[in-house]
Design a protein around this motif. Structure first.
Motif, PDB file in Angstrom:
ATOM      1  N   ALA A   1     -22.836  -3.332  63.135  1.00  0.00           N
ATOM      2  CA  ALA A   1     -24.785  -2.930  63.221  1.00  0.00           C
ATOM      3  C   ALA A   1     -25.499  -3.303  61.824  1.00  0.00           C
ATOM      4  N   ILE A   2     -26.936  -2.777  62.736  1.00  0.00           N
ATOM      5  CA  ILE A   2     -27.818  -3.657  61.572  1.00  0.00           C
ATOM      6  C   ILE A   2     -28.755  -2.420  61.743  1.00  0.00           C
ATOM      7  N   TRP A   3     -29.285  -1.357  60.735  1.00  0.00           N
ATOM      8  CA  TRP A   3     -30.371   0.304  61.366  1.00  0.00           C
ATOM      9  C   TRP A   3     -30.989  -0.972  60.043  1.00  0.00           C
ATOM     10  N   PRO A   4     -32.662  -1.056  60.777  1.00  0.00           N
ATOM     11  CA  PRO A   4     -33.621  -1.933  60.085  1.00  0.00           C
ATOM     12  C   PRO A   4     -34.916  -0.844  59.496  1.00  0.00           C
ATOM     13  N   SER A   5     -34.463   0.538  59.354  1.00  0.00           N
ATOM     14  CA  SER A   5     -35.292   1.660  58.915  1.00  0.00           C
ATOM     15  C   SER A   5     -34.306   3.090  57.791  1.00  0.00           C
ATOM     16  N   GLN A   6     -33.181   1.746  57.837  1.00  0.00           N
ATOM     17  CA  GLN A   6     -31.977   2.691  56.370  1.00  0.00           C
ATOM     18  C   GLN A   6     -31.991   3.999  57.174  1.00  0.00           C
ATOM     19  N   ARG A   7     -32.008   3.738  59.230  1.00  0.00           N
ATOM     20  CA  ARG A   7     -31.554   5.598  59.450  1.00  0.00           C
ATOM     21  C   ARG A   7     -30.302   4.888  60.676  1.00  0.00           C
ATOM     22  N   PRO A   8     -28.808   5.785  60.293  1.00  0.00           N
ATOM     23  CA  PRO A   8     -27.977   4.770  60.338  1.00  0.00           C
ATOM     24  C   PRO A   8     -28.256   6.360  61.687  1.00  0.00           C
ATOM     25  N   LEU A   9     -27.396   6.072  62.705  1.00  0.00           N
ATOM     26  CA  LEU A   9     -27.590   7.434  64.256  1.00  0.00           C
ATOM     27  C   LEU A   9     -26.269   8.361  63.191  1.00  0.00           C
ATOM     28  N   ASP A  10     -26.844   9.640  63.491  1.00  0.00           N
ATOM     29  CA  ASP A  10     -26.480  11.021  63.227  1.00  0.00           C
ATOM     30  C   ASP A  10     -25.634  11.837  64.261  1.00  0.00           C
ATOM     31  N   GLY A  11     -24.424  11.708  64.422  1.00  0.00           N
ATOM     32  CA  GLY A  11     -24.349  12.255  66.033  1.00  0.00           C
ATOM     33  C   GLY A  11     -24.394  11.250  66.916  1.00  0.00           C
ATOM     34  N   PRO A  12     -24.136  11.926  67.939  1.00  0.00           N
ATOM     35  CA  PRO A  12     -24.512  11.715  69.536  1.00  0.00           C
ATOM     36  C   PRO A  12     -26.075  11.658  69.831  1.00  0.00           C
ATOM     37  N   THR A  13     -26.704  10.404  70.104  1.00  0.00           N
ATOM     38  CA  THR A  13     -28.093  10.333  69.581  1.00  0.00           C
ATOM     39  C   THR A  13     -28.104   9.288  71.399  1.00  0.00           C
ATOM     40  N   GLU A  14     -29.521   9.925  71.539  1.00  0.00           N
ATOM     41  CA  GLU A  14     -30.089   9.487  72.892  1.00  0.00           C
ATOM     42  C   GLU A  14     -30.842   8.481  72.632  1.00  0.00           C
ATOM     43  N   CYS A  15     -30.833   7.625  73.468  1.00  0.00           N
ATOM     44  CA  CYS A  15     -31.591   6.485  73.470  1.00  0.00           C
ATOM     45  C   CYS A  15     -31.411   5.973  74.416  1.00  0.00           C
ATOM     46  N   VAL A  16     -32.450   4.674  74.342  1.00  0.00           N
ATOM     47  CA  VAL A  16     -32.406   3.592  75.334  1.00  0.00           C
ATOM     48  C   VAL A  16     -31.907   2.189  74.747  1.00  0.00           C
ATOM     49  N   VAL A  17     -30.740   1.650  75.622  1.00  0.00           N
ATOM     50  CA  VAL A  17     -30.330   0.176  75.017  1.00  0.00           C
ATOM     51  C   VAL A  17     -30.684  -0.863  75.905  1.00  0.00           C
ATOM     52  N   GLN A  18     -30.921  -1.707  75.715  1.00  0.00           N
ATOM     53  CA  GLN A  18     -31.378  -3.404  75.474  1.00  0.00           C
ATOM     54  C   GLN A  18     -30.390  -3.932  75.236  1.00  0.00           C
ATOM     55  N   VAL A  19     -30.058  -5.140  76.569  1.00  0.00           N
ATOM     56  CA  VAL A  19     -28.584  -6.411  76.191  1.00  0.00           C
ATOM     57  C   VAL A  19     -29.572  -7.543  76.030  1.00  0.00           C
ATOM     58  N   ARG A  20     -30.792  -7.721  76.611  1.00  0.00           N
ATOM     59  CA  ARG A  20     -31.724  -8.931  76.885  1.00  0.00           C
ATOM     60  C   ARG A  20     -32.426  -9.084  76.370  1.00  0.00           C
ATOM     61  N   ALA A  21     -33.239  -9.903  75.986  1.00  0.00           N
ATOM     62  CA  ALA A  21     -34.776 -10.482  75.251  1.00  0.00           C
ATOM     63  C   ALA A  21     -35.681  -9.706  75.994  1.00  0.00           C
ATOM     64  N   HIS A  22     -35.470  -9.842  77.391  1.00  0.00           N
ATOM     65  CA  HIS A  22     -36.129  -9.505  78.375  1.00  0.00           C
ATOM     66  C   HIS A  22     -35.419  -9.003  79.932  1.00  0.00           C
ATOM     67  N   GLY A  23     -35.673  -7.379  80.090  1.00  0.00           N
ATOM     68  CA  GLY A  23     -34.570  -7.015  81.135  1.00  0.00           C
ATOM     69  C   GLY A  23     -33.733  -6.864  79.885  1.00  0.00           C
ATOM     70  N   GLY A  24     -32.263  -5.978  81.232  1.00  0.00           N
ATOM     71  CA  GLY A  24     -31.051  -5.216  80.838  1.00  0.00           C
ATOM     72  C   GLY A  24     -31.720  -4.151  80.095  1.00  0.00           C
ATOM     73  N   MET A  25     -32.149  -2.817  80.624  1.00  0.00           N
ATOM     74  CA  MET A  25     -32.560  -1.945  79.965  1.00  0.00           C
ATOM     75  C   MET A  25     -31.857  -0.910  80.358  1.00  0.00           C
ATOM     76  N   ALA A  26     -30.909   0.236  79.405  1.00  0.00           N
ATOM     77  CA  ALA A  26     -30.817   1.427  79.770  1.00  0.00           C
ATOM     78  C   ALA A  26     -30.828   3.066  79.656  1.00  0.00           C
ATOM     79  N   PRO A  27     -30.918   4.049  80.160  1.00  0.00           N
ATOM     80  CA  PRO A  27     -30.615   4.984  78.599  1.00  0.00           C
ATOM     81  C   PRO A  27     -28.998   5.619  78.495  1.00  0.00           C
ATOM     82  N   ALA A  28     -29.159   6.078  77.370  1.00  0.00           N
ATOM     83  CA  ALA A  28     -27.490   6.360  76.842  1.00  0.00           C
ATOM     84  C   ALA A  28     -27.755   6.835  75.751  1.00  0.00           C
ATOM     85  N   VAL A  29     -26.320   7.378  75.649  1.00  0.00           N
ATOM     86  CA  VAL A  29     -25.736   8.464  73.876  1.00  0.00           C
ATOM     87  C   VAL A  29     -24.850   6.982  73.256  1.00  0.00           C
TER      88      VAL A  29
END
Length: 363
Positions: A287-315
């Motif tokens: 893992a790399i944290w570009p803003s120096q802010r690793p996740l602090d516990g379960p975090t609601e986010c959107v995950v993207q697995v390809r450069a174009h498309g492949g997105m889903a909401p996630a924890v």
């Protein structure tokens, strides 16, 4: 600031350099020679970083009135990008060479040299936005979501982002082309490059076989274990692939088969239905944290697995450099070796990149 503008020879990097000049920076243009045989890297609109491109970049620099140089990064590009790409496929993983190129070449090798020469920043034509929050850089999606490149930049470190400039982040592609024409840049209508620059004909399988040779194995039905056919190497496949499987007989239900998993040691390629492709959990590492802010516990986010498309909401949850993502909606075609990028949704200013990690396993 002293700014080094990476000029690929395309319209985006030319306009980015022009905007840096207009902003009052002391700009120098540089084109990266990434191949010992640059004539082999372009076929029509495919590929990039060729002799043709270096000449286009030089002409743009002349119009902008800035110094221009060509730097030879061919050896490092081969080692860091091409050989990594081949090695990942040999190991049954699916890499994204553009992510590797941005990480290892444009914002590691290039930035290191730029700083050593006294430059303050590297300017590129990527479509992404940068903001600073509490003194820490934040990488965001671009205003033109159809061209957004924050995904391929999400592996950059905070220190690299502090020395990065993305002047096109708030622009849309048609406006960039119009601006290039107004500035008299000949690349205004130049086609965008496509596919992988070191595979200009787009035949990844042929390229990998030229490097890895044939490594025969079985095509196996994941549910029954039945051998459905033979293949010449797992490097010719990727998870989610449907075409070119080389299976003569249709599935019993008449539905298409897809690649579900690759086992490079045994040479087994497992195939099954589209339903079996869906994953609801992704495990990733490095893992790399570009803003120096690793996740602090379960975090609601959107995950993207390809450069174009492949997105889903996630924890998502992080443990050191490992990240586990539980998807709210299933994704298909998720392969080990791909990069998973985590975003914090922000409709007003562009989704913020929380971090990125290499996919290790799915379920």
């Amino acid at each position: 600031m002293r700014v080094l503008a990476a000029m690929s020879g395309g319209v985006d990097s030319a306009v980015a350099a022009a905007r840096a000049v207009e902003a009052g920076h002391d700009v120098t243009g540089v084109h990266l020679a990434l191949s010992a045989k640059p004539g082999t890297l372009r076929t029509g609109a495919r590929g990039c970083c060729t002799i043709e491109d270096s000449r286009d970049a030089r002409r743009a620099a002349d119009i902008l009135g800035i110094p221009f140089y060509v730097w030879d990064f061919a050896e490092r590009f081969t080692e860091e990008v091409v050989e990594t790409f081949v090695g990942e496929y040999a190991a049954g993983r699916t890499p994204n060479p553009c992510v590797t190129c941005n990480e290892k070449i444009k914002f590691e090798a290039l930035l290191e040299k730029a700083i050593a020469l006294g430059f303050d920043a590297v300017c590129t034509g990527h479509y992404a936005r940068l903001s600073v929050v509490d003194g820490v850089p934040e990488l965001r999606r671009s205003a033109d979501e159809s061209k957004d490149q924050s995904y391929v930049l999400a592996s950059l470190t905070p220190e690299q982002l502090r020395h990065a400039m993305f002047p096109l982040g708030g622009s849309r592609k048609p406006d960039v082309r119009a601006e290039a024409a107004e500035r008299g840049l000949a690349v205004a209508e130049k086609p965008d490059s496509h596919d992988i620059c070191f595979i200009p004909d787009g035949d990844t399988k042929k390229f990998l076989e030229s490097r890895l040779g044939e490594r025969p194995g079985d095509l196996v039905d994941a549910e029954t274990g039945a051998v459905l056919g033979k293949h010449t190497g797992v490097h010719g496949f990727t998870v989610g692939q449907r075409k070119g499987l080389g299976i003569d007989a249709p599935a019993p239900d008449g539905r298409p088969r897809y690649v579900l998993s690759l086992e490079p040691v045994s040479g087994t390629v497992k195939v099954g239905s589209s339903d079996e492709l869906a994953v609801s959990r992704i495990d990733a590492d490095r893992a790399i944290w570009p803003s120096q802010r690793p996740l602090d516990g379960p975090t609601e986010c959107v995950v993207q697995v390809r450069a174009h498309g492949g997105m889903a909401p996630a924890v998502a949850e992080a443990d050191g450099d490992e990240v586990r993502m539980s998807l709210r909606e299933p994704l298909t075609g998720v392969a080990p070796g791909q990069v998973a990028v985590l975003y914090r949704p922000d409709a007003d200013e562009g989704d913020v990149v929380l971090g990125s990690a290499k996919i290790a396993a799915t379920a």
